[in-house]
Design a protein around this motif. Sequence first.
Motif, PDB file in Angstrom:
ATOM      1  N   PHE A 294       0.832  -1.200   0.000  1.00 22.78           N
ATOM      2  CA  PHE A 294       0.000   0.000   0.000  1.00 22.78           C
ATOM      3  C   PHE A 294       0.872   1.258   0.000  1.00 22.78           C
ATOM      4  CE2 PHE A 294      -2.327   3.369   2.229  1.00 22.78           C
ATOM      5  CZ  PHE A 294      -3.411   3.498   1.378  1.00 22.78           C
ATOM      6  N   VAL A 295       1.910   1.281   0.819  1.00 22.95           N
ATOM      7  CA  VAL A 295       2.828   2.425   0.844  1.00 22.95           C
ATOM      8  C   VAL A 295       3.540   2.555  -0.505  1.00 22.95           C
ATOM      9  CG1 VAL A 295       4.941   3.325   1.902  1.00 22.95           C
ATOM     10  CG2 VAL A 295       3.116   2.409   3.342  1.00 22.95           C
ATOM     11  N   ALA A 296       3.959   1.431  -1.075  1.00 24.41           N
ATOM     12  CA  ALA A 296       4.611   1.457  -2.384  1.00 24.41           C
ATOM     13  C   ALA A 296       3.670   2.000  -3.455  1.00 24.41           C
ATOM     14  CB  ALA A 296       5.092   0.056  -2.756  1.00 24.41           C
ATOM     15  N   LEU A 297       2.402   1.605  -3.397  1.00 24.71           N
ATOM     16  CA  LEU A 297       1.414   2.123  -4.354  1.00 24.71           C
ATOM     17  C   LEU A 297       1.255   3.629  -4.203  1.00 24.71           C
ATOM     18  CD1 LEU A 297      -0.817   1.595  -6.483  1.00 24.71           C
ATOM     19  CD2 LEU A 297      -2.392   1.301  -4.560  1.00 24.71           C
ATOM     20  N   ALA A 298       1.158   4.094  -2.970  1.00 25.79           N
ATOM     21  CA  ALA A 298       1.004   5.536  -2.740  1.00 25.79           C
ATOM     22  C   ALA A 298       2.221   6.309  -3.259  1.00 25.79           C
ATOM     23  CB  ALA A 298       0.800   5.804  -1.248  1.00 25.79           C
ATOM     24  N   LEU A 299       3.423   5.768  -3.058  1.00 27.28           N
ATOM     25  CA  LEU A 299       4.635   6.447  -3.526  1.00 27.28           C
ATOM     26  C   LEU A 299       4.712   6.477  -5.049  1.00 27.28           C
ATOM     27  CD1 LEU A 299       7.288   5.002  -1.051  1.00 27.28           C
ATOM     28  CD2 LEU A 299       6.470   7.366  -1.167  1.00 27.28           C
ATOM     29  N   ARG A 300       4.173   5.479  -5.699  1.00 24.40           N
ATOM     30  CA  ARG A 300       4.287   5.403  -7.156  1.00 24.40           C
ATOM     31  C   ARG A 300       3.168   6.151  -7.881  1.00 24.40           C
ATOM     32  NH1 ARG A 300       7.100   2.017  -4.728  1.00 24.40           N
ATOM     33  NH2 ARG A 300       8.811   0.830  -5.620  1.00 24.40           N
ATOM     34  N   VAL A 301       2.005   6.245  -7.284  1.00 19.37           N
ATOM     35  CA  VAL A 301       0.879   6.907  -7.947  1.00 19.37           C
ATOM     36  C   VAL A 301       0.902   8.422  -7.732  1.00 19.37           C
ATOM     37  CG1 VAL A 301      -1.661   7.029  -7.965  1.00 19.37           C
ATOM     38  CG2 VAL A 301      -0.529   4.836  -7.904  1.00 19.37           C
ATOM     39  N   TYR A 302       1.570   8.868  -6.694  1.00 17.71           N
ATOM     40  CA  TYR A 302       1.615  10.298  -6.381  1.00 17.71           C
ATOM     41  C   TYR A 302       2.215  11.074  -7.553  1.00 17.71           C
ATOM     42  CZ  TYR A 302       2.642  14.578  -3.800  1.00 17.71           C
ATOM     43  OH  TYR A 302       2.699  15.875  -3.382  1.00 17.71           O
ATOM     44  N   HIS A 303       1.471  11.996  -8.116  1.00 17.86           N
ATOM     45  CA  HIS A 303       1.858  12.844  -9.257  1.00 17.86           C
ATOM     46  C   HIS A 303       2.204  12.028 -10.505  1.00 17.86           C
ATOM     47  CE1 HIS A 303       1.645  16.615  -7.190  1.00 17.86           C
ATOM     48  NE2 HIS A 303       2.513  16.240  -6.256  1.00 17.86           N
ATOM     49  N   LEU A 304       1.601  10.857 -10.653  1.00 16.47           N
ATOM     50  CA  LEU A 304       1.887  10.024 -11.814  1.00 16.47           C
ATOM     51  C   LEU A 304       1.440  10.692 -13.110  1.00 16.47           C
ATOM     52  CD1 LEU A 304       2.962   7.228 -12.685  1.00 16.47           C
ATOM     53  CD2 LEU A 304       0.633   6.380 -12.469  1.00 16.47           C
ATOM     54  N   ASP A 305       0.326  11.408 -13.057  1.00 14.74           N
ATOM     55  CA  ASP A 305      -0.200  12.042 -14.268  1.00 14.74           C
ATOM     56  C   ASP A 305       0.524  13.337 -14.628  1.00 14.74           C
ATOM     57  OD1 ASP A 305      -1.189  13.229 -12.003  1.00 14.74           O
ATOM     58  OD2 ASP A 305      -3.130  13.721 -12.880  1.00 14.74           O
ATOM     59  N   GLU A 306       1.345  13.858 -13.733  1.00  7.48           N
ATOM     60  CA  GLU A 306       2.042  15.116 -13.996  1.00  7.48           C
ATOM     61  C   GLU A 306       3.448  14.917 -14.551  1.00  7.48           C
ATOM     62  OE1 GLU A 306       1.920  17.353 -10.390  1.00  7.48           O
ATOM     63  OE2 GLU A 306      -0.270  17.344 -10.322  1.00  7.48           O
ATOM     64  N   ARG A 307       3.877  13.680 -14.682  1.00  5.72           N
ATOM     65  CA  ARG A 307       5.218  13.400 -15.193  1.00  5.72           C
ATOM     66  C   ARG A 307       5.276  13.721 -16.686  1.00  5.72           C
ATOM     67  NH1 ARG A 307       8.855  10.545 -12.726  1.00  5.72           N
ATOM     68  NH2 ARG A 307       9.528   9.608 -14.668  1.00  5.72           N
ATOM     69  N   ALA A 308       6.376  14.349 -17.092  1.00  4.54           N
ATOM     70  CA  ALA A 308       6.585  14.634 -18.517  1.00  4.54           C
ATOM     71  C   ALA A 308       7.044  13.353 -19.214  1.00  4.54           C
ATOM     72  CB  ALA A 308       7.630  15.723 -18.679  1.00  4.54           C
ATOM     73  N   TYR A 309       6.788  13.268 -20.517  1.00  3.11           N
ATOM     74  CA  TYR A 309       7.233  12.111 -21.277  1.00  3.11           C
ATOM     75  C   TYR A 309       8.737  12.175 -21.438  1.00  3.11           C
ATOM     76  CZ  TYR A 309       2.366  11.752 -22.783  1.00  3.11           C
ATOM     77  OH  TYR A 309       1.013  11.645 -22.818  1.00  3.11           O
TER      78      TYR A 309
END
Length: 160
Positions: A29-44
């Motif tokens: 659960f902690v790993a999921l939270a760390l990976r999803v945080y700002h996932l959509d804001e990452r540049a290609y």
Amino acid sequence: MPKALLMADCLLPMRHMKRAFFMLMLILFVALALRVYHLDERAYGTDEKWTLTFIKQISEGTFFEHVGTHAHPPFFYALLTPFWLVSGKSVFFLRLVIVFLGLVSIALTFLLTSRLFGEKIGLLTSLLLADSPFHRLYSQQLRPDIVLMCVLLISRRLRV
């Protein structure tokens, strides 16, 4: 009295397994939270643009016309193409698939190391991997690294 003692001995490993399972779920659960945080804001990145280009080529049917020019085998791109088409060509959804595979690699690491070195080492290893900056980075990018890690851990798990 001895029969009750035997029952308690049988239940002790179950409690221990439940605790390890709970700890692993907490780590995931902690790993999921760390990976999803700002996932959509990452540049290609450049590699992600190439991945998207190859996925588009597979969906259009032109990928195999350029087989000799690709640096990577088509498994990774072929794996992501159905998700690309089902999601309405959403890059965020493709990144979520990679995040999920990153979580699978953490769970597989726990299974492998706990079998080889014990449950405490398995939990510690999965915790360290969940917090690893490199694993977090590669679990958010459209690159074949996490898929390769999962394949290697599955193959190793089958051998042990």
